[in-house]
Design a protein around this motif. Structure first.
Motif, PDB file in Angstrom:
ATOM      1  N   LEU A  84       0.850  -1.184   0.000  1.00 46.95           N
ATOM      2  CA  LEU A  84       0.000   0.000   0.000  1.00 46.95           C
ATOM      3  C   LEU A  84       0.885   1.233   0.000  1.00 46.95           C
ATOM      4  CD1 LEU A  84      -3.013  -0.367   2.471  1.00 46.95           C
ATOM      5  CD2 LEU A  84      -3.015  -0.407  -0.020  1.00 46.95           C
ATOM      6  N   ALA A  85       0.489   2.239  -0.766  1.00 51.35           N
ATOM      7  CA  ALA A  85       1.274   3.473  -0.846  1.00 51.35           C
ATOM      8  C   ALA A  85       0.344   4.647  -1.104  1.00 51.35           C
ATOM      9  CB  ALA A  85       2.323   3.367  -1.951  1.00 51.35           C
ATOM     10  N   GLY A  86       0.857   5.837  -0.837  1.00 52.83           N
ATOM     11  CA  GLY A  86       0.143   7.069  -1.152  1.00 52.83           C
ATOM     12  C   GLY A  86      -1.227   7.158  -0.504  1.00 52.83           C
ATOM     13  N   PRO A  87      -2.241   7.646  -1.259  1.00 57.65           N
ATOM     14  CA  PRO A  87      -3.580   7.828  -0.702  1.00 57.65           C
ATOM     15  C   PRO A  87      -4.198   6.543  -0.155  1.00 57.65           C
ATOM     16  CG  PRO A  87      -3.367   9.010  -2.775  1.00 57.65           C
ATOM     17  CD  PRO A  87      -2.126   8.172  -2.639  1.00 57.65           C
ATOM     18  N   ALA A  88      -3.933   5.404  -0.790  1.00 57.28           N
ATOM     19  CA  ALA A  88      -4.498   4.140  -0.316  1.00 57.28           C
ATOM     20  C   ALA A  88      -3.957   3.797   1.071  1.00 57.28           C
ATOM     21  CB  ALA A  88      -4.199   3.017  -1.302  1.00 57.28           C
ATOM     22  N   LEU A  89      -2.676   4.059   1.298  1.00 55.53           N
ATOM     23  CA  LEU A  89      -2.072   3.807   2.606  1.00 55.53           C
ATOM     24  C   LEU A  89      -2.713   4.713   3.651  1.00 55.53           C
ATOM     25  CD1 LEU A  89       0.366   2.381   4.164  1.00 55.53           C
ATOM     26  CD2 LEU A  89       1.541   4.561   3.819  1.00 55.53           C
ATOM     27  N   ALA A  90      -2.813   6.008   3.346  1.00 56.96           N
ATOM     28  CA  ALA A  90      -3.410   6.963   4.281  1.00 56.96           C
ATOM     29  C   ALA A  90      -4.856   6.597   4.585  1.00 56.96           C
ATOM     30  CB  ALA A  90      -3.318   8.375   3.711  1.00 56.96           C
ATOM     31  N   GLU A  91      -5.603   6.162   3.561  1.00 57.49           N
ATOM     32  CA  GLU A  91      -7.009   5.797   3.759  1.00 57.49           C
ATOM     33  C   GLU A  91      -7.141   4.592   4.686  1.00 57.49           C
ATOM     34  OE1 GLU A  91     -10.925   4.434   1.131  1.00 57.49           O
ATOM     35  OE2 GLU A  91      -9.012   4.810   0.145  1.00 57.49           O
ATOM     36  N   PHE A  92      -6.264   3.614   4.527  1.00 60.79           N
ATOM     37  CA  PHE A  92      -6.321   2.421   5.370  1.00 60.79           C
ATOM     38  C   PHE A  92      -6.109   2.786   6.837  1.00 60.79           C
ATOM     39  CE2 PHE A  92      -4.355  -1.110   7.638  1.00 60.79           C
ATOM     40  CZ  PHE A  92      -5.204  -2.170   7.330  1.00 60.79           C
ATOM     41  N   PHE A  93      -5.158   3.669   7.108  1.00 59.32           N
ATOM     42  CA  PHE A  93      -4.809   3.979   8.494  1.00 59.32           C
ATOM     43  C   PHE A  93      -5.610   5.124   9.104  1.00 59.32           C
ATOM     44  CE2 PHE A  93      -1.066   1.472   7.359  1.00 59.32           C
ATOM     45  CZ  PHE A  93      -0.958   0.686   8.497  1.00 59.32           C
ATOM     46  N   ALA A  94      -6.273   5.944   8.306  1.00 61.98           N
ATOM     47  CA  ALA A  94      -7.029   7.089   8.841  1.00 61.98           C
ATOM     48  C   ALA A  94      -8.381   6.628   9.368  1.00 61.98           C
ATOM     49  CB  ALA A  94      -7.197   8.154   7.765  1.00 61.98           C
ATOM     50  N   ARG A  95      -8.337   5.685  10.292  1.00 57.70           N
ATOM     51  CA  ARG A  95      -9.541   5.109  10.885  1.00 57.70           C
ATOM     52  C   ARG A  95      -9.295   4.848  12.368  1.00 57.70           C
ATOM     53  NH1 ARG A  95     -10.652  -0.135   8.575  1.00 57.70           N
ATOM     54  NH2 ARG A  95      -8.431  -0.336   8.133  1.00 57.70           N
ATOM     55  N   SER A 148     -10.193  -0.762  15.022  1.00 57.15           N
ATOM     56  CA  SER A 148     -10.517  -1.424  13.749  1.00 57.15           C
ATOM     57  C   SER A 148      -9.251  -1.753  12.975  1.00 57.15           C
ATOM     58  CB  SER A 148     -11.424  -0.528  12.899  1.00 57.15           C
ATOM     59  OG  SER A 148     -12.666  -0.322  13.543  1.00 57.15           O
ATOM     60  N   VAL A 149      -8.330  -0.795  12.924  1.00 58.39           N
ATOM     61  CA  VAL A 149      -7.086  -1.007  12.197  1.00 58.39           C
ATOM     62  C   VAL A 149      -6.278  -2.131  12.831  1.00 58.39           C
ATOM     63  CG1 VAL A 149      -4.893   0.020  11.487  1.00 58.39           C
ATOM     64  CG2 VAL A 149      -7.003   1.364  11.349  1.00 58.39           C
ATOM     65  N   ALA A 150      -6.209  -2.140  14.166  1.00 60.98           N
ATOM     66  CA  ALA A 150      -5.419  -3.159  14.856  1.00 60.98           C
ATOM     67  C   ALA A 150      -5.879  -4.561  14.500  1.00 60.98           C
ATOM     68  CB  ALA A 150      -5.493  -2.945  16.362  1.00 60.98           C
ATOM     69  N   SER A 151      -7.181  -4.746  14.414  1.00 62.59           N
ATOM     70  CA  SER A 151      -7.722  -6.051  14.050  1.00 62.59           C
ATOM     71  C   SER A 151      -7.396  -6.407  12.601  1.00 62.59           C
ATOM     72  CB  SER A 151      -9.242  -6.048  14.269  1.00 62.59           C
ATOM     73  OG  SER A 151      -9.810  -7.265  13.834  1.00 62.59           O
ATOM     74  N   GLU A 152      -7.525  -5.426  11.714  1.00 58.52           N
ATOM     75  CA  GLU A 152      -7.307  -5.678  10.290  1.00 58.52           C
ATOM     76  C   GLU A 152      -5.830  -5.790   9.927  1.00 58.52           C
ATOM     77  OE1 GLU A 152      -9.612  -3.183   7.675  1.00 58.52           O
ATOM     78  OE2 GLU A 152     -11.258  -3.106   9.128  1.00 58.52           O
ATOM     79  N   LEU A 153      -4.940  -5.375  10.823  1.00 59.15           N
ATOM     80  CA  LEU A 153      -3.505  -5.517  10.562  1.00 59.15           C
ATOM     81  C   LEU A 153      -3.035  -6.965  10.687  1.00 59.15           C
ATOM     82  CD1 LEU A 153      -1.947  -2.408  12.338  1.00 59.15           C
ATOM     83  CD2 LEU A 153      -1.882  -2.922   9.893  1.00 59.15           C
ATOM     84  N   ILE A 154      -3.802  -7.793  11.362  1.00 56.58           N
ATOM     85  CA  ILE A 154      -3.395  -9.183  11.525  1.00 56.58           C
ATOM     86  C   ILE A 154      -3.381  -9.873  10.152  1.00 56.58           C
ATOM     87  CG2 ILE A 154      -3.906 -11.387  12.648  1.00 56.58           C
ATOM     88  CD1 ILE A 154      -3.024  -9.078  14.531  1.00 56.58           C
ATOM     89  N   GLY A 155      -2.223 -10.433   9.820  1.00 52.94           N
ATOM     90  CA  GLY A 155      -2.055 -11.090   8.527  1.00 52.94           C
ATOM     91  C   GLY A 155      -1.389 -10.233   7.474  1.00 52.94           C
ATOM     92  N   THR A 156      -1.265  -8.904   7.729  1.00 57.08           N
ATOM     93  CA  THR A 156      -0.574  -8.042   6.772  1.00 57.08           C
ATOM     94  C   THR A 156       0.933  -8.277   6.858  1.00 57.08           C
ATOM     95  OG1 THR A 156      -0.410  -6.209   8.355  1.00 57.08           O
ATOM     96  CG2 THR A 156      -2.374  -6.280   6.943  1.00 57.08           C
ATOM     97  N   ARG A 157       1.680  -7.723   5.894  1.00 58.86           N
ATOM     98  CA  ARG A 157       3.137  -7.887   5.881  1.00 58.86           C
ATOM     99  C   ARG A 157       3.826  -6.566   6.137  1.00 58.86           C
ATOM    100  NH1 ARG A 157       0.357 -12.533   4.538  1.00 58.86           N
ATOM    101  NH2 ARG A 157       1.790 -14.247   4.198  1.00 58.86           N
ATOM    102  N   PHE A 158       4.877  -6.630   6.958  1.00 59.24           N
ATOM    103  CA  PHE A 158       5.665  -5.442   7.294  1.00 59.24           C
ATOM    104  C   PHE A 158       7.134  -5.809   7.231  1.00 59.24           C
ATOM    105  CE2 PHE A 158       7.627  -3.016  10.988  1.00 59.24           C
ATOM    106  CZ  PHE A 158       7.820  -1.846  10.271  1.00 59.24           C
ATOM    107  N   THR A 159       7.914  -5.000   6.490  1.00 60.43           N
ATOM    108  CA  THR A 159       9.353  -5.237   6.395  1.00 60.43           C
ATOM    109  C   THR A 159      10.119  -3.932   6.529  1.00 60.43           C
ATOM    110  OG1 THR A 159       9.439  -4.988   3.978  1.00 60.43           O
ATOM    111  CG2 THR A 159       9.040  -7.214   4.832  1.00 60.43           C
ATOM    112  N   VAL A 160      11.366  -4.069   6.951  1.00 53.83           N
ATOM    113  CA  VAL A 160      12.313  -2.958   7.004  1.00 53.83           C
ATOM    114  C   VAL A 160      13.532  -3.404   6.207  1.00 53.83           C
ATOM    115  CG1 VAL A 160      13.706  -1.442   8.457  1.00 53.83           C
ATOM    116  CG2 VAL A 160      11.482  -2.271   9.283  1.00 53.83           C
TER     117      VAL A 160
END
Length: 198
Positions: A15-26, A30-42
């Motif tokens: 996710l990037a740009g407006p789509a990223l902001a839209e996902f988290f601007a909640r 709700s976000v914490a629950s929906e983050l389960i299963g997503t991928r995060f890397t550094v």
């Protein structure tokens, strides 16, 4: 279009740009629950999010409860950025910023990429223990204060949606205020969470 509709059948999609902001601007819960299963890397090192905790601005357990400070400024910044802080003067912890003054603590990951780097940084080879706690995962992914305020769609950070997984909820860990809220979420049955859900 829902966020589930944006998941590619070919696998996780960053996710990037407006789509990223839209996902988290909640709401952070709700976000914490929906983050389960997503991928995060550094810098390519990371994996699947399997445990989170939500913190709202009116939550006495939140760093944002008493308003903006130099330390928590990132929590009042744009959604989809990270808030990094040091816990007990020892461990770095990473949070994803949601609505103003709210964030989600990333408590545990299931390692998927860069595992050899994680092993070197953690000084251990037990894959289950590499990222099963907020301090552990930050050490494994080399997260420190230099990433505070960075966006999840800018290098070295990357965040991707993935297929939803069954989620369980429980009380948050290590807090003394507002303790009864079921704002800790985890991947059902995951052996990579920091503490089992009862």
């Amino acid at each position: 279009m829902t966020f589930d509709d944006q998941v590619s059948p070919l696998g996780p999609r960053p996710l990037a740009g407006p789509a990223l902001a839209e996902f988290f601007a909640r709401d952070a819960v709700s976000v914490a629950s929906e983050l389960i299963g997503t991928r995060f890397t550094v810098a390519g090192v990371g994996g699947r999010v399997v445990e989170t905790e939500a913190y709202r601005p009116d939550d006495e357990a939140s760093h944002a409860y008493r308003g903006p400070t130099a330390r928590n400024a990132a929590m009042f910044g744009p959604p989809g950025h990270v808030y990094v802080y040091r816990s007990y003067g020892i461990h770095w912890c990473v949070n994803f910023v949601c609505l103003t003054g709210s964030a989600v603590l990333i408590r545990a990951l299931e390692p998927e990429s860069g595992i050899e780097d994680m092993i070197g940084r953690r000084g251990m080879a037990d894959i289950v223990s590499l990222c099963n706690g907020p301090g552990k995962l930050s050490q494994a992914l080399a997260i420190d204060i230099s990433l505070n305020g960075c966006s999840l769609d800018h290098a070295p950070l990357s965040f991707s949606l993935a297929e939803p997984v069954p989620v369980v909820a429980g009380k948050r860990i290590g807090i003394t205020k507002n303790v009864d809220q079921l704002w800790r979420f985890g991947a059902a049955g995951s052996r990579f969470v920091s503490r089992r859900f009862s």
